[in-house]
Design a protein around this motif. Sequence first.
Motif, PDB file in Angstrom:
ATOM      1  N   HIS A   1       0.842  -1.188   0.000  1.00  0.00           N
ATOM      2  CA  HIS A   1       0.000   0.000   0.000  1.00  0.00           C
ATOM      3  C   HIS A   1       0.881   1.243   0.000  1.00  0.00           C
ATOM      4  O   HIS A   1       1.938   1.266   0.630  1.00  0.00           O
ATOM      5  CB  HIS A   1      -0.903   0.019   1.230  1.00  0.00           C
TER       6      HIS A   1
ATOM      7  N   HIS B   1      -3.431   4.948  -1.948  1.00  0.00           N
ATOM      8  CA  HIS B   1      -4.430   5.664  -1.151  1.00  0.00           C
ATOM      9  C   HIS B   1      -4.320   7.164  -1.372  1.00  0.00           C
ATOM     10  O   HIS B   1      -3.257   7.685  -1.698  1.00  0.00           O
ATOM     11  CB  HIS B   1      -4.233   5.360   0.335  1.00  0.00           C
TER      12      HIS B   1
ATOM     13  N   ILE C   1      -9.000   4.534  -1.009  1.00  0.00           N
ATOM     14  CA  ILE C   1      -8.236   3.955  -2.113  1.00  0.00           C
ATOM     15  C   ILE C   1      -8.478   4.759  -3.383  1.00  0.00           C
ATOM     16  O   ILE C   1      -9.614   5.022  -3.758  1.00  0.00           O
ATOM     17  CB  ILE C   1      -8.595   2.479  -2.328  1.00  0.00           C
TER      18      ILE C   1
ATOM     19  N   VAL D   1       0.636   4.904   1.322  1.00  0.00           N
ATOM     20  CA  VAL D   1      -0.204   5.592   2.296  1.00  0.00           C
ATOM     21  C   VAL D   1       0.407   6.922   2.724  1.00  0.00           C
ATOM     22  O   VAL D   1       1.624   7.099   2.687  1.00  0.00           O
ATOM     23  CB  VAL D   1      -0.415   4.703   3.548  1.00  0.00           C
TER      24      VAL D   1
END
Length: 77
Positions: free
Chosen positions: A7, A53, A59, A9
């Motif tokens: 991810h 994200h 997302i 982030v």
Amino acid sequence: MKKKDVHVVPHGDGWATKTEGASRAGVKTNTQKEAIDRAVVKAKRDHVEVVIHRRDGKIRDSDSYGHDPKSSKDKKY
């Protein structure tokens, strides 16, 4: 072995990569693009997905770098 997607982030004033299941962020960068580039390298190596994200945590996008069972090229007609 369960796949562990990467991810991208928000992290403080910058961005970070974080592998699913990890308690801490991986690579920390100043820009989202830098974090995405680093996440893609790891995802290609591990054959997993990159999940990007927004600043608010929602997302924005995702890209698969492994075997994607939903991919049209994998379908048999």
